[in-house]
Design an enzyme around this catalytic site. Structure first.
Site, mmCIF file in Angstrom:
data_model
loop_
_atom_site.group_PDB
_atom_site.id
_atom_site.type_symbol
_atom_site.label_atom_id
_atom_site.label_comp_id
_atom_site.label_asym_id
_atom_site.label_seq_id
_atom_site.Cartn_x
_atom_site.Cartn_y
_atom_site.Cartn_z
ATOM 1 C CB THR A 8 36.030 13.352 -27.457
ATOM 2 O OG1 THR A 8 34.709 13.918 -27.609
ATOM 3 C CG2 THR A 8 36.289 13.120 -25.987
ATOM 4 N N GLY A 12 30.891 15.009 -22.108
ATOM 5 C CA GLY A 12 29.919 13.967 -21.774
ATOM 6 C C GLY A 12 30.375 12.608 -22.271
ATOM 7 C CE LYS A 13 30.798 12.064 -29.038
ATOM 8 N NZ LYS A 13 31.568 12.057 -30.316
ATOM 9 C CG ASP A 77 31.182 11.355 -36.036
ATOM 10 O OD1 ASP A 77 31.570 12.350 -35.398
ATOM 11 O OD2 ASP A 77 30.380 11.437 -36.989
ATOM 12 C CB SER A 78 27.599 9.496 -31.528
ATOM 13 O OG SER A 78 28.492 8.635 -30.868
ATOM 14 N N GLY A 151 23.649 16.389 -24.647
ATOM 15 C CA GLY A 151 23.122 16.351 -26.010
ATOM 16 C C GLY A 151 21.626 16.050 -26.057
ATOM 17 C CG ASP A 153 21.880 11.621 -23.076
ATOM 18 O OD1 ASP A 153 21.791 10.881 -24.070
ATOM 19 O OD2 ASP A 153 22.916 11.707 -22.379
ATOM 20 C CE LYS A 175 23.879 8.148 -23.195
ATOM 21 N NZ LYS A 175 24.477 9.452 -23.495
ATOM 22 C CG HIS A 180 24.522 5.481 -28.941
ATOM 23 N ND1 HIS A 180 23.570 5.665 -27.955
ATOM 24 C CD2 HIS A 180 25.221 6.637 -28.986
ATOM 25 C CE1 HIS A 180 23.664 6.892 -27.465
ATOM 26 N NE2 HIS A 180 24.670 7.506 -28.065
HETATM 27 P P1 ITT Z 1 33.666 14.942 -30.772
HETATM 28 O O1 ITT Z 1 34.649 15.998 -30.412
HETATM 29 O O2 ITT Z 1 33.944 13.614 -30.119
HETATM 30 O O3 ITT Z 1 33.410 14.805 -32.264
HETATM 31 P P2 ITT Z 1 30.914 15.954 -30.752
HETATM 32 O O4 ITT Z 1 30.086 16.530 -29.646
HETATM 33 O O5 ITT Z 1 31.174 16.800 -31.958
HETATM 34 O O6 ITT Z 1 32.275 15.425 -30.097
HETATM 35 P P3 ITT Z 1 29.533 13.916 -32.366
HETATM 36 O O7 ITT Z 1 29.738 14.673 -33.634
HETATM 37 O O8 ITT Z 1 29.891 12.475 -32.349
HETATM 38 O O9 ITT Z 1 30.279 14.575 -31.139
HETATM 39 O O10 ITT Z 1 28.050 13.985 -31.839
HETATM 40 C C1 ITT Z 1 27.018 14.610 -32.567
HETATM 41 C C2 ITT Z 1 26.008 15.223 -31.640
HETATM 42 O O11 ITT Z 1 25.238 14.185 -31.067
HETATM 43 C C3 ITT Z 1 26.604 16.053 -30.509
HETATM 44 O O12 ITT Z 1 25.845 17.253 -30.418
HETATM 45 C C4 ITT Z 1 26.396 15.210 -29.273
HETATM 46 O O13 ITT Z 1 26.122 16.015 -28.143
HETATM 47 C C5 ITT Z 1 25.188 14.349 -29.659
HETATM 48 N N1 ITT Z 1 25.355 13.036 -29.025
HETATM 49 C C6 ITT Z 1 26.359 12.139 -29.255
HETATM 50 N N2 ITT Z 1 26.237 11.091 -28.424
HETATM 51 C C7 ITT Z 1 25.146 11.321 -27.662
HETATM 52 C C8 ITT Z 1 24.524 10.639 -26.616
HETATM 53 O O14 ITT Z 1 25.006 9.486 -26.147
HETATM 54 N N3 ITT Z 1 23.435 11.163 -26.048
HETATM 55 C C9 ITT Z 1 22.926 12.326 -26.489
HETATM 56 N N4 ITT Z 1 23.461 13.067 -27.468
HETATM 57 C C10 ITT Z 1 24.564 12.570 -28.063
#
Ligand code: ITT
Length: 197
Positions: A8, A12-13, A77-78, A151, A153, A175, A180
């Protein structure tokens, strides 16, 4: 302590996964090649599972190229989904956060504020790919609140907590209880336990 690689670019993740798995005897290690988190291409798709599966396929190729195919590796992926704005920001959550930010989201909404987060986690076990999904229902806060997390949050209030705080006003542990990611990763942790990992 067993090690699980996590590919990743989002610190934060990574911190949340480390916090969640640490007490269960797993060290979550950032997957890096030559000291860098390798880039993976996210396909244009309106489906988080499609994106997560594309990421894990590329990650497994990277593991193979490093002669580490027997190791386990996680990607996820979120996305945030706002009911009043169908499929938005959804799979475009990262782009939307960068472009209009939490402020921009607040400006788009009026009274209808229901929303949910989804996480699709894909695990390479060293042999096969397994998928775990977590969902958190909630609503978008009227204002930005809290300094923790990352993000979206500061504008997301989970229904389950019942006290009106945003994720950014909670500790990582709190949290994860509702989130999720916490739900998807607890299902993944149960799978690892049941499969004798
Ligand atoms: P990867 O390298 O793991 O893909 P990413 O930041 O690109 O990291 P995602 O595409 O999964 O991750 O996430 C999409 C957006 O949603 C990204 O801007 C995150 O900061 C936000 N996001 C994901 N999980 C979140 C959470 O638990 N709380 C708040 N924002 C979140």
């Amino acid at each position: 302590m067993a090690t699980l690689n996590f590919l990743t670019g989002n610190s934060g993740k990574l911190a949340e996964a480390q916090n969640l798995f640490g007490p269960h005897g797993w060290e979550i290690q950032a997957f890096k090649i030559n000291g860098e988190v390798p880039d993976v291409i996210e396909p244009q798709s309106d489906n988080l599972t499609t994106v997560a599966l594309a990421k894990i396929a590329q990650a497994v190729e990277l593991l193979a190229a490093e002669n580490r195919l027997g190791e386990s590796l996680l990607v996820e992926d979120s996305g945030l989904f706002i009911e009043a704005l169908p499929e938005f920001p959804g799979v475009y959550s990262a782009h939307v956060l960068q472009s209009i930010g939490c402020d921009g989201i607040l400006r788009l909404l009026d009274d209808e504020r229901a929303a949910h987060f989804l996480t699709v986690a894909a695990l390479w076990t060293g042999e096969v790919v397994e998928v775990f999904i977590g969902r958190c229902d909630g609503r978008i806060s009227p204002e930005i609140k809290g300094d923790d997390g990352f993000g979206y949050d500061p504008i997301f209030i989970p229904d389950e907590s019942q006290d009106g705080r945003t994720f950014a006003e909670m500790t990582k542990e709190e949290k994860s209880t509702y989130s999720h990611r916490g739900k998807a990763l607890r299902a993944l942790s149960d799978y690892l336990n049941e499969n004798g990992a």
